[in-house]
Design an enzyme around this catalytic site. Structure first.
Site, PDB file in Angstrom:
ATOM      1  N   LYS A   7       0.854  -1.198   0.000  1.00 49.69           N
ATOM      2  CA  LYS A   7       0.000   0.000   0.000  1.00 49.69           C
ATOM      3  C   LYS A   7       0.887   1.245   0.000  1.00 49.69           C
ATOM      4  O   LYS A   7       1.726   1.421   0.876  1.00 49.69           O
ATOM      5  CB  LYS A   7      -0.896  -0.025   1.240  1.00 49.69           C
ATOM      6  CG  LYS A   7      -1.677   1.278   1.494  1.00 49.69           C
ATOM      7  CD  LYS A   7      -2.610   1.165   2.708  1.00 49.69           C
ATOM      8  CE  LYS A   7      -3.234   2.508   3.067  1.00 49.69           C
ATOM      9  NZ  LYS A   7      -4.126   2.437   4.248  1.00 49.69           N
TER      10      LYS A   7
ATOM     11  N   ASP B 210      -2.720  10.054   3.935  1.00 47.61           N
ATOM     12  CA  ASP B 210      -4.122   9.632   4.075  1.00 47.61           C
ATOM     13  C   ASP B 210      -4.869  10.620   4.971  1.00 47.61           C
ATOM     14  O   ASP B 210      -4.800  10.550   6.186  1.00 47.61           O
ATOM     15  CB  ASP B 210      -4.175   8.219   4.676  1.00 47.61           C
ATOM     16  CG  ASP B 210      -5.609   7.699   4.810  1.00 47.61           C
ATOM     17  OD1 ASP B 210      -6.523   8.344   4.254  1.00 47.61           O
ATOM     18  OD2 ASP B 210      -5.788   6.642   5.463  1.00 47.61           O
TER      19      ASP B 210
ATOM     20  N   LYS C  11     -10.369  12.434   8.430  1.00 49.67           N
ATOM     21  CA  LYS C  11      -9.907  12.028   9.754  1.00 49.67           C
ATOM     22  C   LYS C  11      -9.874  13.233  10.691  1.00 49.67           C
ATOM     23  O   LYS C  11      -9.746  14.372  10.239  1.00 49.67           O
ATOM     24  CB  LYS C  11      -8.478  11.473   9.652  1.00 49.67           C
ATOM     25  CG  LYS C  11      -8.345  10.128   8.979  1.00 49.67           C
ATOM     26  CD  LYS C  11      -6.886   9.692   8.930  1.00 49.67           C
ATOM     27  CE  LYS C  11      -6.718   8.375   8.210  1.00 49.67           C
ATOM     28  NZ  LYS C  11      -7.364   7.227   8.879  1.00 49.67           N
TER      29      LYS C  11
ATOM     30  N   ASP D 273       1.579   6.267   5.595  1.00 49.94           N
ATOM     31  CA  ASP D 273       0.601   5.298   5.089  1.00 49.94           C
ATOM     32  C   ASP D 273       1.086   4.605   3.807  1.00 49.94           C
ATOM     33  O   ASP D 273       0.340   3.847   3.203  1.00 49.94           O
ATOM     34  CB  ASP D 273      -0.745   5.996   4.866  1.00 49.94           C
ATOM     35  CG  ASP D 273      -1.933   5.056   5.071  1.00 49.94           C
ATOM     36  OD1 ASP D 273      -1.763   4.018   5.728  1.00 49.94           O
ATOM     37  OD2 ASP D 273      -3.029   5.375   4.552  1.00 49.94           O
TER      38      ASP D 273
ATOM     39  N   ASP E  24     -12.285   6.726   3.753  1.00 47.55           N
ATOM     40  CA  ASP E  24     -11.070   6.477   4.542  1.00 47.55           C
ATOM     41  C   ASP E  24     -10.635   5.010   4.470  1.00 47.55           C
ATOM     42  O   ASP E  24      -9.555   4.656   4.923  1.00 47.55           O
ATOM     43  CB  ASP E  24     -11.314   6.901   6.003  1.00 47.55           C
ATOM     44  CG  ASP E  24     -10.026   7.113   6.773  1.00 47.55           C
ATOM     45  OD1 ASP E  24      -8.942   7.100   6.138  1.00 47.55           O
ATOM     46  OD2 ASP E  24     -10.103   7.302   7.997  1.00 47.55           O
TER      47      ASP E  24
ATOM     48  N   GLU F  34      -9.412   3.428   2.058  1.00 48.87           N
ATOM     49  CA  GLU F  34      -8.838   3.559   0.712  1.00 48.87           C
ATOM     50  C   GLU F  34      -7.757   2.527   0.420  1.00 48.87           C
ATOM     51  O   GLU F  34      -7.522   2.185  -0.735  1.00 48.87           O
ATOM     52  CB  GLU F  34      -8.277   4.978   0.527  1.00 48.87           C
ATOM     53  CG  GLU F  34      -6.856   5.216   1.051  1.00 48.87           C
ATOM     54  CD  GLU F  34      -6.694   5.032   2.552  1.00 48.87           C
ATOM     55  OE1 GLU F  34      -7.717   5.092   3.274  1.00 48.87           O
ATOM     56  OE2 GLU F  34      -5.560   4.813   3.008  1.00 48.87           O
TER      57      GLU F  34
ATOM     58  N   ARG G 107      -7.497  -0.695   0.998  1.00 51.55           N
ATOM     59  CA  ARG G 107      -7.968  -1.945   0.400  1.00 51.55           C
ATOM     60  C   ARG G 107      -8.325  -1.739  -1.065  1.00 51.55           C
ATOM     61  O   ARG G 107      -8.233  -2.669  -1.869  1.00 51.55           O
ATOM     62  CB  ARG G 107      -9.158  -2.485   1.213  1.00 51.55           C
ATOM     63  CG  ARG G 107     -10.345  -1.560   1.253  1.00 51.55           C
ATOM     64  CD  ARG G 107     -11.312  -1.907   2.375  1.00 51.55           C
ATOM     65  NE  ARG G 107     -10.845  -1.448   3.690  1.00 51.55           N
ATOM     66  CZ  ARG G 107     -11.469  -1.679   4.836  1.00 51.55           C
ATOM     67  NH1 ARG G 107     -12.597  -2.358   4.840  1.00 51.55           N
ATOM     68  NH2 ARG G 107     -10.980  -1.230   5.961  1.00 51.55           N
TER      69      ARG G 107
HETATM   70  N1  BES Z   1      -4.306   4.250   6.995  1.00 54.30           N
HETATM   71  C1  BES Z   1      -5.441   3.931   7.768  1.00 54.30           C
HETATM   72  C2  BES Z   1      -5.162   2.893   8.863  1.00 54.30           C
HETATM   73  C3  BES Z   1      -4.176   3.274   9.946  1.00 54.30           C
HETATM   74  C4  BES Z   1      -4.635   3.641  11.202  1.00 54.30           C
HETATM   75  C5  BES Z   1      -2.815   3.190   9.739  1.00 54.30           C
HETATM   76  C6  BES Z   1      -3.729   3.954  12.201  1.00 54.30           C
HETATM   77  C7  BES Z   1      -1.912   3.516  10.721  1.00 54.30           C
HETATM   78  C8  BES Z   1      -2.358   3.892  11.950  1.00 54.30           C
HETATM   79  C9  BES Z   1      -6.544   3.375   6.872  1.00 54.30           C
HETATM   80  O1  BES Z   1      -6.577   3.874   5.586  1.00 54.30           O
HETATM   81  C10 BES Z   1      -7.847   3.742   7.503  1.00 54.30           C
HETATM   82  O2  BES Z   1      -8.127   4.890   7.572  1.00 54.30           O
HETATM   83  N2  BES Z   1      -8.612   2.736   7.925  1.00 54.30           N
HETATM   84  C11 BES Z   1      -9.871   2.964   8.540  1.00 54.30           C
HETATM   85  C12 BES Z   1     -10.862   1.984   7.955  1.00 54.30           C
HETATM   86  C13 BES Z   1     -12.285   2.255   8.340  1.00 54.30           C
HETATM   87  C14 BES Z   1     -12.755   3.530   7.689  1.00 54.30           C
HETATM   88  C15 BES Z   1     -13.131   1.093   7.888  1.00 54.30           C
HETATM   89  C16 BES Z   1      -9.712   2.750  10.030  1.00 54.30           C
HETATM   90  O3  BES Z   1      -8.939   1.867  10.439  1.00 54.30           O
HETATM   91  O4  BES Z   1     -10.311   3.492  10.791  1.00 54.30           O
HETATM   92 ZN    ZN Z   2      -4.798   4.547   4.833  1.00 57.39          ZN
HETATM   93 MN    MN Z   3      -7.712   5.646   5.406  1.00 57.34          MN
END
Ligand code: BES
Ligand code: ZN
Ligand code: MN
Length: 500
Positions: A267, A272, A279, A290, A349, A351, A353
């Site tokens: 990834k 992000d 966020k 990220d 968010d 993104e 996947r």
């Molecule tokens: N990049 C984030 C995940 C992340 C969180 C990485 C903390 C490093 C530290 C990812 O893109 C994300 O935002 N995931 C969301 C998914 C949700 C919207 C289903 C999450 O984990 O909140």
């Molecule tokens: Zn992310």
């Molecule tokens: Mn995200």
């Protein structure tokens, strides 16, 4: 990016430690240590070591440090570094103790350090882990400071393995050096702020590193990405002024069999924000990291080429920013990926996947037979496992087990996570083949289930490194910042094909 300081040179000495010339000799000290295997050390310290042990000042507790002058040895000083129990001295503990010792030497501005290999481990793996630990300690994360910086790492590091076979010890040291350097390359890319490391710059850096290592490099631009139909990657990129890229690095050693082909997908979100599902401000600066999975793939491909892995390997990094903007993808939008699957974007968010879906599809187009993806994918994985282990998902069982074993040996802590069919129900969409989020329950697992849909039934492992890619506090063996997680795992995996 400004150029890196020169990496230290690493060499091996098979002499007794008293004969090795250096500015500082680093010696691990175990619990209840008698130094029976380090003849003359206590005498050379004027019995300061014996006195300190008798007084309880040295206990061999992990990372404790004791320095004292030596006379008549090739080093004027010794630093004893606590290493815990003598047996079993796992390679992971050895690596961390070597790294703690190396950091202590760096902080003292030592030019030439010698590290003594002790314990009952096989020499080659002990020397390799020593080299990895010392190289990790040589990393500086303060390249953007204009004032006082932490100073260059030791110019020369000597691994002392008394009586070892010089050839095999040197080979092991070089392997550890390359793996350690590659981790540091990944850490550098991850630490780099997102204004300086845009998708374009990331791709340029990967191309430069890849060419220098002897990889075949292709960078796909927006036009080529569009032609391939990568609508998931393009959908994420829509909110950004920066164009996306797909980094493709190929290791094609002459004479390698047609199959297997290892496909590594990382990834590469260079920042992000969450997109329209934005966020909170608190801690958002961390999202420059990220692209850690992508950095791990680039760095591992470098190591794979330099170490001449015997099989074909393809590294793929879909890279873009995830930004809100007038053209950004919106909740409820439907995207079509290159595989033809349609996705209802419920939360912009989620993104990572999406870009992995197109990346995994492309790995199969290029002939991958075995897949591993690496991603800072979910906060839910951090909730499940903390910052102590990466989540490991995969199928079939033997492939997941092999990747897990390889990771643990390489010093990347992973823990198995489930892919129960029921999780897929959380991804049901009224309007498209799937939604991109499964709600709060088992968030790391539903994310992995989403990614699984793009693996074509091939052997596949997904590593969720959201918790392990970055540390917030300095540790004796690891400074805060990017960790270089998964680089050694991916590289070592390319040498295990006899077990596939
Ligand atoms: N990049 C984030 C995940 C992340 C969180 C990485 C903390 C490093 C530290 C990812 O893109 C994300 O935002 N995931 C969301 C998914 C949700 C919207 C289903 C999450 O984990 O909140
Ligand atoms: Zn992310
Ligand atoms: Mn995200």
């Amino acid at each position: 990016m400004p150029p890196r300081e020169n990496s230290p040179t690493i060499s091996v000495a098979t002499l007794v430690p008293s004969a090795v010339q250096s500015d500082l000799l680093l010696v691990p000290v175990f619990e209840s240590d008698t130094f029976a295997d380090v003849a003359g050390l206590d005498e050379a310290s004027g019995h300061a070591i014996g006195r300190a042990i008798a007084a309880g000042e040295i206990k061999g507790k992990l990372y404790e440090l004791f320095m004292t002058p030596l006379s008549g040895w090739g080093a004027p000083r010794v630093a004893l570094v606590g290493a815990g129990a003598r047996a079993p001295f796992t390679t992971e503990r050895l690596r961390r103790v070597a790294s703690a010792a190396g950091l202590a030497a760096k902080h003292r501005h030592v030019g030439r350090v010698a590290w003594l290999v002790r314990g009952e481990n096989a020499v080659a793996s002990a020397v390799q882990a020593s080299a990895e630990g010392l190289m990790l300690a040589a990393f500086n994360g303060d390249r953007h400071k204009s004032g006082e910086r932490s100073g260059p790492p030791p110019a020369e590091m000597i691994i002392v393995a008394p009586g070892a076979d010089a050839d095999s010890a040197s080979t092991a040291a070089r392997r550890g050096q390359i793996l350690g350097e590659s981790c540091n390359l990944s850490r550098d890319l991850v630490n780099e702020p997102a204004n300086l490391l845009t998708p374009t710059v990331f791709a340029d850096r990967a191309a430069e590193v890849g060419r220098a290592a002897g990889l075949v490099v292709e960078i796909l631009n927006e036009k080529q990405i569009t032609k391939l139909g990568m609508g998931l990657l393009l959908g994420v990129a829509k909110g950004s002024a920066e164009p996306p890229r797909v980094i493709v690095l190929k290791h094609e050693p002459p004479g390698a069999p047609e199959s297997p082909v290892l496909g590594l997908v990382g990834k590469g979100i260079t920042f992000d924000t969450g997109g329209i599902s934005i966020k909170p401000a608190d801690g958002m600066e961390r999202m420059k990291g990220d692209m850690c999975g992508g950095a791990a793939v680039v760095a591992a491909m470098r190591a794979i080429a330099m170490l001449k892995a015997p099989i074909r390997v393809i590294g793929i990094v879909p890279t873009t920013e995830n930004m809100p903007g007038g053209r950004a993808v919106k909740p409820g939008d439907v995207l079509t990926g290159a595989s033809g699957k349609t996705i209802e974007v419920v939360n912009t968010d989620a993104e990572g996947r999406l870009v992995l879906g197109d990346g995994l599809w492309y790995a199969q187009q290029l002939g991958a037979t075995h897949l591993v993806d690496v991603a800072t994918l979910t906060g839910a994985c951090v909730v499940a496992l903390g910052k102590v282990a990466s989540g490991l998902f995969g199928q079939p069982g033997p492939w997941a087990d092999l990747v897990g074993r390889t990771a643990l040996n390489a010093g990347d802590r992973v823990w198995p996570m489930p892919l129960f069919e029921e999780y897929a129900e959380q991804l049901r969409s009224e309007v498209a083949d799937m939604t991109n989020t499964g709600g709060r329950p088992a968030g790391a697992c539903t994310a992995a289930m989403f990614v699984k849909e793009f693996t074509g039934g091939l052997p596949w492992v997904h590593l969720d490194i959201a918790g392990t890619s970055w540390v917030d506090d300095d540790k004796p063996w690891q400074p805060k910042g990017a960790t270089g997680v998964a680089v050694r795992t991916l590289a070592e995996l390319a040498f295990t094909s006899s077990e596939w």
